[in-house]
Design a protein around this motif. Structure first.
Motif, short mmCIF file in Angstrom:
data_model
loop_
_atom_site.label_atom_id
_atom_site.label_comp_id
_atom_site.label_asym_id
_atom_site.label_seq_id
_atom_site.Cartn_x
_atom_site.Cartn_y
_atom_site.Cartn_z
N PRO A 250 -147.65 85.82 44.61
CA PRO A 250 -147.95 84.46 45.08
C PRO A 250 -148.01 83.42 43.96
N ALA A 251 -147.93 83.87 42.69
CA ALA A 251 -148.02 82.90 41.59
C ALA A 251 -146.75 82.06 41.46
N TRP A 252 -145.64 82.52 42.06
CA TRP A 252 -144.41 81.73 42.01
C TRP A 252 -144.52 80.54 42.95
N ARG A 253 -144.29 79.35 42.43
CA ARG A 253 -144.35 78.10 43.22
C ARG A 253 -142.97 77.44 43.20
N LYS A 254 -142.57 76.97 44.35
CA LYS A 254 -141.25 76.31 44.43
C LYS A 254 -141.32 74.93 43.77
N VAL A 255 -140.32 74.63 42.97
CA VAL A 255 -140.23 73.33 42.29
C VAL A 255 -139.37 72.37 43.10
N VAL A 256 -138.13 72.76 43.42
CA VAL A 256 -137.22 71.88 44.14
C VAL A 256 -136.08 72.72 44.69
N ASP A 257 -135.53 72.29 45.84
CA ASP A 257 -134.32 72.91 46.40
C ASP A 257 -133.10 72.28 45.74
N LEU A 258 -132.14 73.10 45.39
CA LEU A 258 -130.91 72.63 44.76
C LEU A 258 -129.71 73.07 45.57
N ARG A 281 -126.75 64.66 45.99
CA ARG A 281 -126.87 64.63 47.45
C ARG A 281 -127.47 63.34 47.97
N ARG A 282 -128.14 62.57 47.13
CA ARG A 282 -128.73 61.32 47.59
C ARG A 282 -127.73 60.18 47.44
N SER A 283 -127.92 59.13 48.21
CA SER A 283 -127.00 57.99 48.18
C SER A 283 -127.16 57.24 46.86
N GLY A 284 -126.04 56.65 46.44
CA GLY A 284 -126.04 55.90 45.19
C GLY A 284 -125.88 56.78 43.97
N GLY A 285 -125.78 58.10 44.16
CA GLY A 285 -125.72 59.03 43.05
C GLY A 285 -124.31 59.29 42.59
N PRO A 286 -124.15 60.31 41.80
CA PRO A 286 -125.15 61.32 41.42
C PRO A 286 -126.12 60.81 40.35
N PRO A 305 -128.57 57.30 36.75
CA PRO A 305 -127.26 57.47 37.42
C PRO A 305 -126.20 57.96 36.43
N VAL A 306 -125.36 58.89 36.88
CA VAL A 306 -124.32 59.45 36.03
C VAL A 306 -123.03 59.58 36.84
N GLY A 307 -122.01 60.09 36.19
CA GLY A 307 -120.75 60.35 36.87
C GLY A 307 -120.71 61.76 37.43
N ALA A 308 -119.50 62.25 37.63
CA ALA A 308 -119.33 63.59 38.19
C ALA A 308 -119.57 64.62 37.10
N ASP A 309 -120.82 65.09 36.96
CA ASP A 309 -121.19 66.02 35.90
C ASP A 309 -120.86 67.46 36.29
N ILE A 310 -120.49 68.24 35.30
CA ILE A 310 -120.30 69.67 35.51
C ILE A 310 -121.08 70.46 34.47
#
Length: 553
Positions: A250-258, A281-286, A305-310
């Motif tokens: 249970p010590a593992w905590r979720k940070v964010v969905d990717l 995934r959000r508008s105005g991004g990435p 804000p950035v361009g199409a990052d890889i």
């Protein structure tokens, strides 16, 4: 009238010999037109055949070498960087069939400046780790160090399997290594990896086999912070190492969905854990988004804000910035951002490349040089052969001038082309460079429109400029350097109209790298190409024949 009587010579006196009259020189034989036509036709026909066959033959001989090493990739690695002694260190990969795979260690001054290559490593995609007294370089197979500006490989075949990004543990390099039974904490001591602990990652009741970029850790004030991302899903975080059991942790905590391809990086900032990830995934991004813990939740504290990052990298800051971000820019380059107070304080960009290697450009361009080279060789041969086949001089207005040889006319055309097209070439190079620096569909269409408009305008300017120079003075810069000029049949200046007509027909003469023009120069009695025949002009040497008046102008 009777001839005077011959007085006999006295005895012993020599008899005068009768004067011998010199025989008149035989007239020069008229040019053999049949021989001229046969010779010129054979030379031009052979050149035409060679222009088609030789490039094909050269390609068949050279292209296999190009296929073996034609593609060259120069890629800046952004997710394996380190901040060490006031510089940002990262890795650049240069790969081609000719040079093989080169892994360069590159450093950049914090705040921006010229990057410097420190050394070349026999590693593929290594990680960099800043230690107290040296910069460590790790891969699954090798360990190296950068000390005092020198790169030294310490060991090979280190025995790592699916290792995590290295981090400092108790001041020493450490990794989390995945294996069949779970994970191990390995610490680099005395030239080898010591196993300090074993553990198992269990989230939502299932053991997770996490390794490499999806398993990241760092230590702050003796406490270990552990991050993982199982099955390309959410990022999880916990303090300290888990145990070896298979029960739910249970010590593992979720940070964010990717999303599936989103990059992420965990680093300490001001002694506290931070997570940066690429959000498209959000508008105005990435965007590049930064998260920090706020009680049991993780809150957003930074967006950029950035361009199409890889690719994405993040480093702890120092004097002048809170943290440093690295992002991949097209084509395969890197942008380094120093962030202070939530704002970008400085940045540096370096481009990469994906294309043909320099060696392949040489090989691939060799067949293209053959047709113009053959035409130039033909011009030299005709310059020696034509004076033996037809009349070389033209008489008019009490003057005799010599026709300009094909090689002089060819060299004049080369000089004029180089001078008159140089501005257009520089403009095209600048326009294409701007597009490559900021590539987009709109920029490509805009650049193509500019090149078309400027190119068309410049060709019109060149046409009028050449016609004006030939019409008023009979010479262009190339003709002036090679000592020839364009004149009418009476050796007068052509005038703008006739010079313009002469240049209107030039595209026909220029077919097959001026092979058509050379054919007519060789076959016509006055050494005229089609443009000269249409305008009633000839091309002659500036220097008149001996005993002739100098040319006017």
């Amino acid at each position: 009238m009777a001839e005077p009587p011959q007085v006999p010579a006295s005895p012993g006196e020599p008899v005068p010999a009768e004067p011998v009259l010199a025989a008149p020189a035989p007239p020069a034989p008229p040019p053999n037109r049949s021989r001229m036509i046969l010779t010129v036709s054979l030379l031009c026909g052979s050149t035409l055949l060679a222009q088609f066959l030789l490039p094909v033959l050269v390609k068949r001989l050279l292209v296999p070498w190009g296929i073996l090493g034609g593609i060259e990739v120069e890629a800046q690695q952004v997710n394996n960087a380190a901040r060490y002694r006031g510089r940002v260190w990262y890795v650049r990969n240069v790969a081609s069939g000719y040079r093989g795979n080169l892994t360069q260690v590159v450093s950049l001054p914090v705040g921006g400046g010229e990057p410097q290559v420190t050394g070349v490593l026999p590693m593929v995609e290594p990680w960099l780790l800043a230690g107290p007294d040296r910069l460590w370089v790790f891969s699954a197979a090798d360990v190296a160090e950068v000390r005092d500006g020198q790169v030294q490989v310490l060991t090979e075949a280190s025995g790592l399997r699916k290792t995590s990004r290295p981090f400092l543990y108790g001041g020493l390099p450490a990794v989390l290594d995945a294996h069949a039974a779970g994970h191990s904490l390995l610490v680099w001591r005395d030239g080898h990896w010591d196993k300090d602990a074993e553990f198992t990652i269990v989230i939502d009741g299932a053991r997770q086999d996490v390794a490499k970029e999806e398993l990241q850790a760092f230590q702050v004030d003796g406490e270990l912070h552990l991050f993982c991302r199982p099955s390309a899903g959410p990022i999880y975080y916990r303090r300290g190492l888990p145990g070896k059991g298979l029960e739910d942790d249970p010590a593992w905590r979720k940070v964010v969905d990717l999303g599936f391809l989103q990059q992420w990086r965990a680093i300490p900032v001001d002694g506290a854990p931070r997570v940066f990830y690429h959000d498209d995934r959000r508008s105005g991004g990435p965007f590049i988004v930064g998260l920090r813990p706020d009680g049991p939740e993780w809150k957003e504290f930074f967006t950029h804000p950035v361009g199409a990052d890889i690719g994405l990298g993040a480093l702890p800051g120092g004097e002048g910035e809170d943290f440093i971000l690295l992002r991949r820019i097209l084509p395969l380059g890197v942008e380094v951002l120093g962030v202070s107070g939530g704002q970008v304080a400085w940045r540096h960009s370096e481009s990469g490349g994906l294309g043909l290697s320099s060696w392949y450009r040489v090989w691939s361009n060799a067949p293209r040089l053959i047709p113009p080279l053959l035409t130039l060789i033909l011009a030299v041969i005709l310059s020696f052969a034509l004076p033996r086949l037809k009349v070389t001089g033209h008489a008019a207005a009490a003057r005799t001038v010599r026709f300009a040889s094909p090689v002089r006319r060819a060299l004049a055309a080369v000089v004029d082309t180089a001078i008159l097209t140089a501005p257009l070439v520089l403009f095209g190079y600048s326009t294409i460079s701007d597009v490559l620096a900021r590539p987009s569909l709109g920029a490509i269409f805009s650049a193509a429109a500019r090149l078309l408009c400027v190119g068309s305008f410049w060709l019109i300017v060149v046409f009028f400029a050449v016609s004006l120079m030939e019409g008023l003075w009979g010479r262009t810069p190339g003709k002036w350097l090679t000592g020839i000029r364009v004149v009418r049949m009476d050796l007068s200046k052509p005038g703008f109209g006739w010079a313009a007509l002469r240049n209107l027909v030039r595209p026909v003469d220029a077919v097959l790298w001026y092979l058509v023009g050379l054919l007519f120069v060789g076959l016509t009695q006055r050494w005229q190409r089609l443009g000269d025949m249409a305008a009633g002009t000839i091309v002659v040497r500036n220097r008149p024949e001996p005993g002739s008046a100098p040319p006017a102008g």
